[in-house]
Design a protein around this motif. Structure first.
Motif, PDB file in Angstrom:
ATOM      1  N   ALA A 164       0.826  -1.212   0.000  1.00  0.00           N
ATOM      2  CA  ALA A 164       0.000   0.000   0.000  1.00  0.00           C
ATOM      3  C   ALA A 164       0.853   1.251   0.000  1.00  0.00           C
ATOM      4  O   ALA A 164       0.532   2.247  -0.671  1.00  0.00           O
ATOM      5  N   PHE A 165       1.959   1.208   0.715  1.00  0.00           N
ATOM      6  CA  PHE A 165       2.819   2.384   0.856  1.00  0.00           C
ATOM      7  C   PHE A 165       3.649   2.600  -0.414  1.00  0.00           C
ATOM      8  O   PHE A 165       3.901   3.742  -0.814  1.00  0.00           O
ATOM      9  N   GLN A 166       4.035   1.511  -1.049  1.00  0.00           N
ATOM     10  CA  GLN A 166       4.732   1.627  -2.327  1.00  0.00           C
ATOM     11  C   GLN A 166       3.819   2.235  -3.381  1.00  0.00           C
ATOM     12  O   GLN A 166       4.247   3.068  -4.186  1.00  0.00           O
ATOM     13  N   MET A 167       2.556   1.825  -3.393  1.00  0.00           N
ATOM     14  CA  MET A 167       1.591   2.394  -4.341  1.00  0.00           C
ATOM     15  C   MET A 167       1.411   3.887  -4.106  1.00  0.00           C
ATOM     16  O   MET A 167       1.371   4.680  -5.061  1.00  0.00           O
ATOM     17  N   ALA A 168       1.287   4.275  -2.847  1.00  0.00           N
ATOM     18  CA  ALA A 168       1.077   5.688  -2.529  1.00  0.00           C
ATOM     19  C   ALA A 168       2.254   6.531  -2.978  1.00  0.00           C
ATOM     20  O   ALA A 168       2.078   7.612  -3.559  1.00  0.00           O
ATOM     21  N   LEU A 169       3.467   6.057  -2.734  1.00  0.00           N
ATOM     22  CA  LEU A 169       4.650   6.808  -3.141  1.00  0.00           C
ATOM     23  C   LEU A 169       4.782   6.856  -4.652  1.00  0.00           C
ATOM     24  O   LEU A 169       5.127   7.904  -5.222  1.00  0.00           O
ATOM     25  N   ALA A 170       4.499   5.741  -5.322  1.00  0.00           N
ATOM     26  CA  ALA A 170       4.621   5.700  -6.784  1.00  0.00           C
ATOM     27  C   ALA A 170       3.651   6.666  -7.451  1.00  0.00           C
ATOM     28  O   ALA A 170       3.968   7.276  -8.477  1.00  0.00           O
ATOM     29  N   ALA A 171       2.466   6.813  -6.869  1.00  0.00           N
ATOM     30  CA  ALA A 171       1.462   7.702  -7.452  1.00  0.00           C
ATOM     31  C   ALA A 171       1.518   9.109  -6.877  1.00  0.00           C
ATOM     32  O   ALA A 171       0.878  10.023  -7.402  1.00  0.00           O
ATOM     33  N   GLY A 172       2.242   9.284  -5.769  1.00  0.00           N
ATOM     34  CA  GLY A 172       2.323  10.601  -5.141  1.00  0.00           C
ATOM     35  C   GLY A 172       1.026  11.035  -4.481  1.00  0.00           C
ATOM     36  O   GLY A 172       0.705  12.230  -4.449  1.00  0.00           O
ATOM     37  N   VAL A 173       0.280  10.066  -3.928  1.00  0.00           N
ATOM     38  CA  VAL A 173      -1.010  10.387  -3.302  1.00  0.00           C
ATOM     39  C   VAL A 173      -0.917  10.160  -1.794  1.00  0.00           C
ATOM     40  O   VAL A 173      -0.068   9.392  -1.320  1.00  0.00           O
ATOM     41  N   PRO A 174      -1.792  10.794  -1.022  1.00  0.00           N
ATOM     42  CA  PRO A 174      -1.752  10.613   0.436  1.00  0.00           C
ATOM     43  C   PRO A 174      -2.317   9.259   0.860  1.00  0.00           C
ATOM     44  O   PRO A 174      -3.015   8.580   0.096  1.00  0.00           O
ATOM     45  N   ILE A 175      -2.015   8.908   2.102  1.00  0.00           N
ATOM     46  CA  ILE A 175      -2.558   7.706   2.724  1.00  0.00           C
ATOM     47  C   ILE A 175      -3.590   8.139   3.754  1.00  0.00           C
ATOM     48  O   ILE A 175      -3.320   9.012   4.585  1.00  0.00           O
ATOM     49  N   LEU A 176      -4.768   7.533   3.690  1.00  0.00           N
ATOM     50  CA  LEU A 176      -5.855   7.917   4.587  1.00  0.00           C
ATOM     51  C   LEU A 176      -6.230   6.701   5.444  1.00  0.00           C
ATOM     52  O   LEU A 176      -6.853   5.765   4.956  1.00  0.00           O
ATOM     53  N   PRO A 177      -5.860   6.692   6.731  1.00  0.00           N
ATOM     54  CA  PRO A 177      -6.174   5.554   7.589  1.00  0.00           C
ATOM     55  C   PRO A 177      -7.636   5.561   8.059  1.00  0.00           C
ATOM     56  O   PRO A 177      -8.176   6.598   8.427  1.00  0.00           O
ATOM     57  N   VAL A 178      -8.244   4.387   8.046  1.00  0.00           N
ATOM     58  CA  VAL A 178      -9.578   4.175   8.591  1.00  0.00           C
ATOM     59  C   VAL A 178      -9.467   3.101   9.668  1.00  0.00           C
ATOM     60  O   VAL A 178      -8.879   2.040   9.436  1.00  0.00           O
ATOM     61  N   CYS A 179     -10.015   3.376  10.837  1.00  0.00           N
ATOM     62  CA  CYS A 179      -9.877   2.475  11.989  1.00  0.00           C
ATOM     63  C   CYS A 179     -11.254   1.978  12.426  1.00  0.00           C
ATOM     64  O   CYS A 179     -12.209   2.743  12.494  1.00  0.00           O
ATOM     65  N   VAL A 180     -11.321   0.698  12.740  1.00  0.00           N
ATOM     66  CA  VAL A 180     -12.569   0.075  13.205  1.00  0.00           C
ATOM     67  C   VAL A 180     -12.300  -0.581  14.547  1.00  0.00           C
ATOM     68  O   VAL A 180     -11.273  -1.247  14.725  1.00  0.00           O
ATOM     69  N   SER A 181     -13.215  -0.395  15.496  1.00  0.00           N
ATOM     70  CA  SER A 181     -13.044  -1.012  16.814  1.00  0.00           C
ATOM     71  C   SER A 181     -12.997  -2.534  16.683  1.00  0.00           C
ATOM     72  O   SER A 181     -13.453  -3.105  15.694  1.00  0.00           O
ATOM     73  N   SER A 182     -12.462  -3.179  17.702  1.00  0.00           N
ATOM     74  CA  SER A 182     -12.231  -4.630  17.657  1.00  0.00           C
ATOM     75  C   SER A 182     -13.539  -5.390  17.889  1.00  0.00           C
ATOM     76  O   SER A 182     -13.738  -6.055  18.913  1.00  0.00           O
ATOM     77  N   TYR A 183     -14.422  -5.319  16.894  1.00  0.00           N
ATOM     78  CA  TYR A 183     -15.770  -5.850  17.077  1.00  0.00           C
ATOM     79  C   TYR A 183     -15.844  -7.380  17.195  1.00  0.00           C
ATOM     80  O   TYR A 183     -16.782  -7.895  17.824  1.00  0.00           O
ATOM     81  N   PRO A 184     -14.898  -8.167  16.615  1.00  0.00           N
ATOM     82  CA  PRO A 184     -15.017  -9.622  16.814  1.00  0.00           C
ATOM     83  C   PRO A 184     -14.986 -10.047  18.276  1.00  0.00           C
ATOM     84  O   PRO A 184     -15.464 -11.132  18.623  1.00  0.00           O
ATOM     85  N   ARG A 185     -14.464  -9.199  19.152  1.00  0.00           N
ATOM     86  CA  ARG A 185     -14.438  -9.535  20.585  1.00  0.00           C
ATOM     87  C   ARG A 185     -15.829  -9.480  21.221  1.00  0.00           C
ATOM     88  O   ARG A 185     -16.076 -10.114  22.243  1.00  0.00           O
ATOM     89  N   HIS A 186     -16.736  -8.709  20.618  1.00  0.00           N
ATOM     90  CA  HIS A 186     -17.999  -8.402  21.285  1.00  0.00           C
ATOM     91  C   HIS A 186     -19.223  -8.974  20.585  1.00  0.00           C
ATOM     92  O   HIS A 186     -20.286  -9.038  21.202  1.00  0.00           O
ATOM     93  N   ILE A 187     -19.119  -9.358  19.329  1.00  0.00           N
ATOM     94  CA  ILE A 187     -20.319  -9.755  18.593  1.00  0.00           C
ATOM     95  C   ILE A 187     -20.838 -11.101  19.078  1.00  0.00           C
ATOM     96  O   ILE A 187     -20.084 -12.000  19.422  1.00  0.00           O
ATOM     97  N   ASP A 188     -22.147 -11.206  19.105  1.00  0.00           N
ATOM     98  CA  ASP A 188     -22.826 -12.464  19.401  1.00  0.00           C
ATOM     99  C   ASP A 188     -24.039 -12.518  18.484  1.00  0.00           C
ATOM    100  O   ASP A 188     -25.072 -11.893  18.757  1.00  0.00           O
TER     101      ASP A 188
END
Length: 239
Positions: A164-188
């Protein structure tokens, strides 16, 4: 009993979404906005069936106006439904070549313009990398990638891979992180009351002026930011 009913309903919707999505993609093959539409077909009904509640703060994702690499933590097969609700316009993803042979879903995934990567063939992998660079530079398209490369099952971020980081550098575009809570711990899935799942998008990280020597530090910074955000959301969910 509730688990079986929900799995049946999700299965029916999976087939329905696959057929409808395939029709959409056949009408406008390789349109980069197909992925967003198809993702909604899978996600919205399934979230309703499971009664999962999404708590989102993703302004940096929804308001981003140019091509970027979107990176996100990968936790389970349910990610298709959890993340499908927030895929922004003109965004495709990178998946394994074997996905192409999953009935309905695989053909739709390919026709939606997503990138299929043959990890066993280095030459084809390089061609795929060139194709993603072209899409980022010239087609006003963003690419969604799971930098861990596999599911972490909600047990914390795995080490990131460089792609992913090689692609971003090759294209000169930013990296945008998306974070999700650790839902597999809680789902039933057998419980009537659904779980809360939190999502946050972080500020875009520019790559202009960076070179390949900067990739390890860039990976480290992104991973640390994402892990801190995930840890904070996990604490909020369990309160």
């Amino acid at each position: 009993m509730l688990f079986l009913l929900r799995m049946l309903a999700i299965g029916v919707n999976f087939v329905f979404a696959g057929i409808v999505g395939l029709v959409i993609c056949l009408c406008r093959p390789f349109n980069p906005d197909n992925s967003r539409l198809c993702a909604r077909l899978y996600s919205i009904p399934t979230l309703w069936i499971l009664r999962w509640r999404l708590n989102t703060n993703i302004d940096s994702l929804t308001h981003h106006q140019r091509s970027c690499i979107i990176i996100c933590n990968h936790q389970s097969n349910y990610d298709l439904y959890v993340l499908g609700r927030i895929v922004p316009p003109r965004t495709v993803s990178v998946g394994k070549k074997s996905l192409k042979w999953v009935p309905f879903f695989g053909q739709q995934y390919w026709l939606a313009g997503n990138m299929l990567l043959d990890r066993s063939n280095p030459m084809r992998s390089r061609k795929a990398l060139h194709a993603t660079t072209d899409a980022l530079k010239n087609r006003d398209t963003s690419i969604w990638i799971f930098p861990e490369g596999t599911r972490n099952h909600g047990k914390g971020l795995l080490p990131f891979k460089k792609g992913a980081f090689q692609m971003a550098l090759a294209a000169g575009v930013p990296i945008l992180p998306v974070c999700v809570s650790s839902y597999p711990r809680h789902i039933d899935v057998n419980r009537w009351r659904g779980s809360e799942i939190r999502m946050r998008s972080l500020a875009p990280i520019p790559t202009a002026g960076l070179n390949h020597q900067d990739i390890p530090q860039l990976m480290k910074d992104c991973r640390e930011q994402m892990q801190a955000c995930i840890d904070e959301m996990d604490r909020q969910v369990t309160q």
